[in-house]
Each structure stands twice: as structure tokens, then as C-alpha cells.
Design a protein around this motif. Structure first.
Motif, short mmCIF file in Angstrom:
data_model
loop_
_atom_site.label_atom_id
_atom_site.label_comp_id
_atom_site.label_asym_id
_atom_site.label_seq_id
_atom_site.Cartn_x
_atom_site.Cartn_y
_atom_site.Cartn_z
N ILE A 60 0.73 -1.27 -0.14
CA ILE A 60 0.04 -0.11 -0.10
C ILE A 60 1.04 1.38 -0.25
O ILE A 60 2.11 1.23 0.63
CB ILE A 60 -1.00 -0.10 1.13
CG1 ILE A 60 -2.06 0.95 1.19
CG2 ILE A 60 -0.33 0.19 2.47
CD1 ILE A 60 -3.29 0.73 2.03
N GLN A 70 -1.29 0.33 8.14
CA GLN A 70 -2.35 0.15 7.15
C GLN A 70 -2.57 -1.52 6.72
O GLN A 70 -1.57 -2.40 7.01
CB GLN A 70 -2.17 0.54 5.76
CG GLN A 70 -1.56 2.06 5.95
CD GLN A 70 -2.43 2.86 6.41
OE1 GLN A 70 -3.79 2.96 6.10
NE2 GLN A 70 -2.34 3.67 7.68
N ALA A 73 -3.75 -4.51 0.97
CA ALA A 73 -4.24 -3.54 0.14
C ALA A 73 -5.31 -4.47 -0.68
O ALA A 73 -6.45 -4.20 -1.26
CB ALA A 73 -3.47 -3.31 -1.08
N ASN A 74 -5.13 -6.13 -0.57
CA ASN A 74 -6.04 -6.74 -1.24
C ASN A 74 -7.08 -7.44 -0.42
O ASN A 74 -7.74 -8.38 -0.81
CB ASN A 74 -5.25 -7.78 -2.09
CG ASN A 74 -4.29 -8.62 -1.28
OD1 ASN A 74 -4.09 -8.34 -0.24
ND2 ASN A 74 -3.68 -9.76 -1.79
#
Length: 482
Positions: A60, A70, A73-74
Motif C-alpha cells: 500500500i 495499514q 491492500a487486497n
């Protein structure tokens, strides 16, 4: 009518053929020897596929203090919700039992911190205490010579396997940790001087008298949390393939796997987490941290961390068996697996590419393996089959006497350490507010960390010492881009 001489010649030739006396065919020149294949040496001063996304599809784009906080992302929306549940467990402040919120009580009776976040600020790395400062994000492991029933270190009889600087209510803290520093001076081949700082550990205010005279101590700072699930997804077979305990390829590097006790499975398995690869997976790493750092029991480690010499600790109230619910434990495990690795910036900058080539040339990549493709990790399809760039082999290496703690841990000797991943290295200052490196935080910069390497890493260190200043700066530019 055929000519009788010609007919006889034909019959003679046919007879010769029938008897196997075939005339040799006319000789032909042999083909020339094939040219040897042209071997093109690999180029490392170019951008390779996926380098800008070291965590593969989980990467990310995030910088600054929150770069390590974080979700992958997936992750799907539903899976992202579970990430935030785990994050709340990670950040929660625990209190002594009985507490107003039973789901958050059970802290101690002796402990190091009140939350996971207190040691892993911003999910980054800890640091050693400065002069006359009490240690906070650094802890001290304790043991005496020998090995336990499963090969684990033997705890110090009075204080256990970790010195606890805090206690609840009427339970005294076990002691305090301070460090002083000794300067060690050296020079690069071009004459530029440098100074390393060697830590001197001091254990003070011991509540239960002196420790055993043969006690071994090892200071450890908290490690970054990013990409741990991807490291868990590297197949065991890959680590075994990478290992070379007898240095059969004669390159001077003899990394080997640690074999550790798996409490959940009830047998020895391969270790990969912790400074000495002494934990088999993140479930054990987290449960051990709950107990060792916060004094919280789990289904995996249900016994309080009091020794027989600590009566007040033994009689203190607890938060019930176990103090961390199974829901909380599993949520934290999911969170630990799915923290994203930030993307890299400037991977194609000329100085960075020059430094990358130097990194390979001097031999750093022999242990800090740049890339690997993950296998299938059960329960985590997002982490499976990803091309990642962690810069580690997760193996044990002898780094020499200067970094040795003299403390064995399963198969790890007192001179061996697991290769630390380098991804996210350049974001240390922004995330953690400092740039301290190595197991006890003694190195103030990546270059100092290199200069502390010895043992198997001595040739690489000496190659770095021999670099001209411009190449040293290029190497640091590359490391800063990770």
C-alpha cells in the motif's frame, strides 16, 4: 545379350554386400566444436519486476508516521473489518484484575508494558534507553546454562525468562534496566573515521535479591510489525533449501534453520520469528508476547509468569483462565498477519540503482535475500502466491563475537541471529522517531549496523569498509529506499 565381364562385376559387388563387406562411405569433415555458451552475469543495477511493491498485491502506498499501520491492500471489506478488530486488541491498554471491563483486565502481576502498541509504536521498532533513562521499548531476556525439556532456554530461577520492570498494586517490579555506552573507533579504507557504540547493560533495583551467578542476559528491542504474514507464507521447504549449515558451496555463508517447540502441535517445528527464529509462527509469537510483556495468559500459554520466589506475584488476583479471550487472540493474530508493507519510492533513481548493485557485489544479498514467492498459507489467500521483496532468508547466521549475547535458544548459539528483513528500513525515522538498528538498538544508522557485522558477514563488512565514500553513499541511498 549382356556383357559377361560387366555381369560378373555386378555379381561380385552384390556378393560382397551380402557378406557384409560394405565399402566405407566417403569421409566427411567433422562439424566444428560448438561455441561455449556466453554467460551474461546478472545485472543488479536495474529495476526488477515488483521491486516497487515489496509486499506484492498486499502493498500500500503510505508514508510518514502511519506507514506501518495499514491493512493489506487486497483484503476484502469483510476481512478489513476483522483487521480493525485486531487493531483494537493491539492498541488496547490492559488493567489489573479485577477491572471495570473484564475483557481488558488481567494485566501482570509483573509486566513490561500495558499494551502491544506501547512497545511497537506505530508498528515500528523499539530503541535502547539513553544514558540514565529507564528502558521502555527494550526488554531483557534471562536464562541460565542448559536446555529445557524441548530444547528451550532455562529461565533464571528467581526472575524467570524476562526481567519485568513493572508490577500491579502490591506486587513489586522485578528490577530496572539501564545502559551505558562505550565508544569504539575505526576508519574506512579511505581514512574517514567512524565511531561505534557498544552497550553496557545494567540491571538495578532487583526486588528479590541477586540473580544466579551464571545468568545470561540478552537485550532486545521490539521489531517492526509490517509484512509478518508474508514471511509466515514462505514455505518451510524454501528455508531448508536456502540453508547451508556446512557451507557446501564454499561461499563463507552457512545459514541454518532453527528447530523449536510448537506448543499448539506438541512437537518440534521450524522456527522463523523472533531475533533468534525461536518462534514457529505468529500465533506463538503473539501469545508469548502477551505473557512475557503484559503478563496475560492465553489458551496457548495459560500459566502466569510468576516464579516460585515471588509470593506477592503468585497471590495476586488474575483475570480468569485465560485472560485473553480466544476471540481477542485470533483477532490479534489476523491483524499481525495482514499489516501491509508500504510501497517503495525512487526505485529507479540512479544512485539507488548503483547502491543496489553494490549491495549485491559486496555480498549482503547472500543473507539478505532480496525476493521470494510465497506459498499457500492456510486461511490467508491474500498472502499466498505473492512475489515479495523482504531482503531476508529467515535463517540463523553467526555474526561474530561483537554482537554475541552468549545465550543459546533452541539450536541458535550465542553468536547466531536470524537475518532481519530490510523492507521498510528507510521509513524507520518517520515511523519510530529514531534510526536505531540491531537486536539491542546499538547501531544508530544502517552503516553502523553493517560495521557491527562479523563472523560469516565479515567479508561483506570489510568490502563495505573498502568502498570509496561515493559508493558508501550509494549503498546507503539504496538501503534508505527500502
Amino acid at each position: 545379350m549382356k556383357h559377361p565381364v560387366a555381369l560378373g562385376l555386378v555379381l561380385t559387388l552384390l556378393g560382397a554386400a551380402a557378406c557384409g563387406d560394405t565399402p566405407e562411405p566417403p569421409s566427411r569433415p567433422l562439424p566444428p566444436d560448438p561455441e561455449p555458451p556466453v554467460v551474461t552475469p546478472p545485472r543488479f543495477d536495474v529495476v526488477e519486476r515488483g521491486e516497487d511493491q515489496p509486499g506484492g498485491d498486499t502493498s500500500i502506498a503510505r508514508s510518514g508516521p502511519t506507514a506501518f499501520t495499514q491493512a493489506a491492500a487486497n483484503l476484502s471489506l469483510a476481512r478489513r473489518a476483522e483487521f480493525f478488530v485486531g487493531e483494537s486488541v493491539f492498541e488496547a491498554d490492559w488493567v489489573p484484575a479485577p477491572g471495570a471491563q473484564p475483557e481488558r483486565d488481567g494485566l501482570g502481576p509483573v509486566f513490561h508494558s500495558v499494551s502491544c502498541l506501547a512497545c511497537h509504536l506505530g508498528n515500528g521498532r523499539g530503541r535502547p534507553p539513553e544514558e540514565n533513562e529507564v528502558a521502555d521499548t527494550l526488554l531483557v531476556r534471562l536464562s541460565v546454562p542448559g536446555a529445557g525439556p524441548h530444547g528451550e532456554p532455562v529461565p533464571e530461577p528467581t526472575y524467570g525468562d524476562q526481567l519485568q520492570p513493572r508490577g500491579v498494586r502490591q506486587v513489586p517490579a522485578e528490577g530496572q534496566v539501564r545502559m551505558t555506552w562505550k565508544d569504539l573507533h575505526g576508519t574506512f579504507a579511505d581514512g574517514e573515521p567512524y565511531t561505534l557504540r557498544e552497550p553496557q547493560l545494567e540491571l538495578t533495583n532487583l526486588a528479590h535479591g541477586p540473580m544466579a551467578p551464571d545468568t545470561r542476559t540478552s537485550a532486545r528491542v521490539a521489531q517492526p510489525m509490517v509484512g509478518l504474514g508474508l514471511l509466515a507464507a514462505i514455505p518451510n521447504e524454501t528455508l531448508v533449501e536456502w540453508s547451508d549449515p556446512d557451507d557446501t558451496n564454499e561461499d563463507g555463508v552457512s545459514g541454518r534453520v532453527n528447530r523449536v517447540w510448537n506448543q499448539r502441535l506438541g512437537h518440534v517445528t521450524l522456527g522463523r520469528f523472533g531475533w533468534k527464529a525461536n518462534q514457529p509462527d505468529l500465533e506463538h509469537q503473539n501469545a508469548a508476547a502477551f505473557l512475557g510483556d503484559l503478563g496475560l495468559t492465553t489458551s496457548l500459554f495459560p500459566q502466569e509468569n510468576c516464579t516460585g520466589a515471588q509470593a506477592a506475584c503468585q497471590s495476586a488476583p488474575n483475570g480468569g483462565p485465560p485472560e485473553v479471550s480466544e476471540r481477542q487472540r485470533l483477532a490479534l493474530d489476523f491483524y499481525s498477519h495482514t499489516i501491509a508493507v508500504p510501497t517503495r519510492d525512487g526505485v529507479d533513481a540512479p544512485q539507488v540503482l548503483q547502491g543496489k548493485g553494490i549491495f549485491h557485489r559486496v555480498g549482503c544479498a547472500k543473507c539478505h535475500r532480496p525476493s521470494v514467492t510465497t506459498g499457500t498459507l492456510e486461511g490467508y489467500p491474500e498472502l499466498s502466491g505473492q512475489l515479495i521483496w523482504p531482503y531476508t532468508d529467515l535463517l540463523l547466521h553467526d555474526l561474530g563475537e561483537g554482537l554475541a549475547d552468549g545465550r543459546e535458544d533452541f539450536l541458535a548459539t550465542g553468536r547466531e541471529w536470524r537475518t532481519a528483513p530490510l523492507w521498510g528500513l528507510g521509513r524507520t525515522q518517520a515511523v519510530s522517531g529514531h534510526t536505531r538498528l540491531l537486536h539491542d538498538g546499538r547501531a544508530r544508522t544502517p552503516l553502523e549496523a553493517i560495521l557491527w557485522h562479523d563472523g560469516e558477514a565479515r567479508p561483506a563488512k570489510e568490502a563495505v569498509r573498502a568502498l570509496p565514500k561515493a559508493e558508501r553513499e550509494a549503498l546507503l541511498a539504496f538501503l534508505g529506499s527500502l
